[in-house]
Design a protein around this motif. Structure first.
Motif, PDB file in Angstrom:
ATOM      1  N   LYS A 100      22.480  50.530  56.167  1.00  0.00           N
ATOM      2  CA  LYS A 100      23.525  49.804  56.874  1.00  0.00           C
ATOM      3  C   LYS A 100      24.823  49.774  56.071  1.00  0.00           C
ATOM      4  N   ASP A 103      27.590  53.201  55.736  1.00  0.00           N
ATOM      5  CA  ASP A 103      28.646  53.524  56.704  1.00  0.00           C
ATOM      6  C   ASP A 103      29.874  52.627  56.566  1.00  0.00           C
ATOM      7  N   VAL A 127      26.079  45.801  62.025  1.00  0.00           N
ATOM      8  CA  VAL A 127      26.925  46.954  62.290  1.00  0.00           C
ATOM      9  C   VAL A 127      27.069  47.168  63.794  1.00  0.00           C
ATOM     10  N   GLY A 129      27.308  49.365  67.061  1.00  0.00           N
ATOM     11  CA  GLY A 129      26.757  50.657  67.444  1.00  0.00           C
ATOM     12  C   GLY A 129      27.189  51.017  68.851  1.00  0.00           C
ATOM     13  N   PRO A 130      26.926  52.251  69.269  1.00  0.00           N
ATOM     14  CA  PRO A 130      27.326  52.678  70.618  1.00  0.00           C
ATOM     15  C   PRO A 130      26.738  51.794  71.713  1.00  0.00           C
ATOM     16  N   ASP A 131      25.511  51.324  71.513  1.00  0.00           N
ATOM     17  CA  ASP A 131      24.856  50.506  72.526  1.00  0.00           C
ATOM     18  C   ASP A 131      25.053  49.007  72.309  1.00  0.00           C
ATOM     19  N   CYS A 132      25.587  48.634  71.161  1.00  0.00           N
ATOM     20  CA  CYS A 132      25.764  47.200  70.859  1.00  0.00           C
ATOM     21  C   CYS A 132      27.047  47.006  70.053  1.00  0.00           C
ATOM     22  N   GLN A 239      33.945  46.980  62.921  1.00  0.00           N
ATOM     23  CA  GLN A 239      32.868  47.937  62.686  1.00  0.00           C
ATOM     24  C   GLN A 239      31.630  47.284  62.094  1.00  0.00           C
TER      25      GLN A 239
END
Length: 274
Positions: A100, A103, A127, A129-132, A239
């Motif tokens: 984690k 990035d 972090v 993410g694309p889905d969250c 982010q």
């Protein structure tokens, strides 16, 4: 091969044992389960979702390494097995945190990256993410609900706007807030939410200061924790949020807040049109 006769001087040695454990996803959970209490083969099959033949083979390999022993019809971890399970579990936990952190590592202040590796387990890393994409914001909201004081440096619009309704309610309930940010961020809230912003600025427990030279990350001091917000430089999107109660981070955050608040200016909103 007799039980306990895995050769100590084999070419792959300890690395081979690590590779053996990591090669199949059921092996580490099985060993950890056996450190909790003795378990039968059928119980292990159900818990790790593998066949009886797989567990029988795994138990034989564990016995060869002296990690488990038979106790009646059940298996139990030996002291060696307990040590291996504890070490592997700690390694996985550290690697999970590292995955984690990697990035967002380049966004973190030096004082945080310089923390002892052992303290990484005390960092809660959330972090996007694309889905969250709102996970960091959701984590920040949960922290807001568990504090009586809030000291923010560069919270940014992307972090604060989704929490604005909650923040207003908490201020009404007595939350003591000081926000230090750039003029354009304060102006955005004042022009977008003029009535509520005016009401907030009239409260004794809500202070807004502006500062022209702020770090590229956000720092928030709460009662018991520090939250560091990482932003994408171009868009300002959140982010990641990293929060911790580590004493060294709290002391660093307190110094950052005192240094910036010492030369910050009170926000003086321009009259709204009309």
């Amino acid at each position: 091969m007799e039980r306990g006769t895995i050769p100590h001087g084999s070419d792959d040695g300890s690395v081979g044992d690590v590779a053996y454990l990591a090669r199949s996803p059921h092996r580490i959970p099985t060993l950890v389960l056996l450190t909790e209490r003795p378990r039968s083969r059928s119980e292990l099959c159900e818990l790790v979702n593998v066949s009886s033949s797989t567990i029988r083979r795994t138990m034989g390999e564990f016995e060869d390494r002296l990690w488990v022993r038979k106790d009646g019809y059940k298996y139990v971890a030996t002291r060696l097995g307990e040590a291996v399970a504890e070490g592997v579990d700690e390694l996985l936990d550290r690697l999970g945190t590292e995955r984690k952190l990697r990035d967002v590592w380049h966004w973190l202040p030096d004082e945080v990256t310089a923390l002892p590796v052992e303290s990484w387990s005390e960092l809660t890393v959330t972090v996007a993410g694309p889905d969250c994409p709102y996970q960091p914001v959701n984590r920040f909201e949960s922290l807001l609900g568990a504090t009586d004081t809030l000291r923010c440096i560069r919270p940014e619009v992307a972090l604060m706007e989704p929490c604005f309704d909650l923040l207003c309610r908490l201020v009404d309930d007595g939350l003591d807030v000081t926000i230090i940010d750039r003029l354009n961020c304060h102006t955005y809230f004042y022009s977008t939410y003029p009535e509520r912003s005016t009401e907030l600025l009239e409260r004794e427990n809500f202070s807004v200061l502006e500062h022209d030279e702020l770090p590229p990350y956000g720092t928030t001091l709460l009662d018991d924790r520090v939250a560091i917000s990482c932003y994408e430089r171009e868009s300002g999107t959140v982010q990641a949020l990293i929060d911790t109660a580590h004493p060294a981070v709290r002391e660093w955050a307190r110094e950052v807040y005192e240094r910036h608040s010492a030369d910050a200016r009170p926000f003086e909103p321009a009259p709204l049109p009309g």
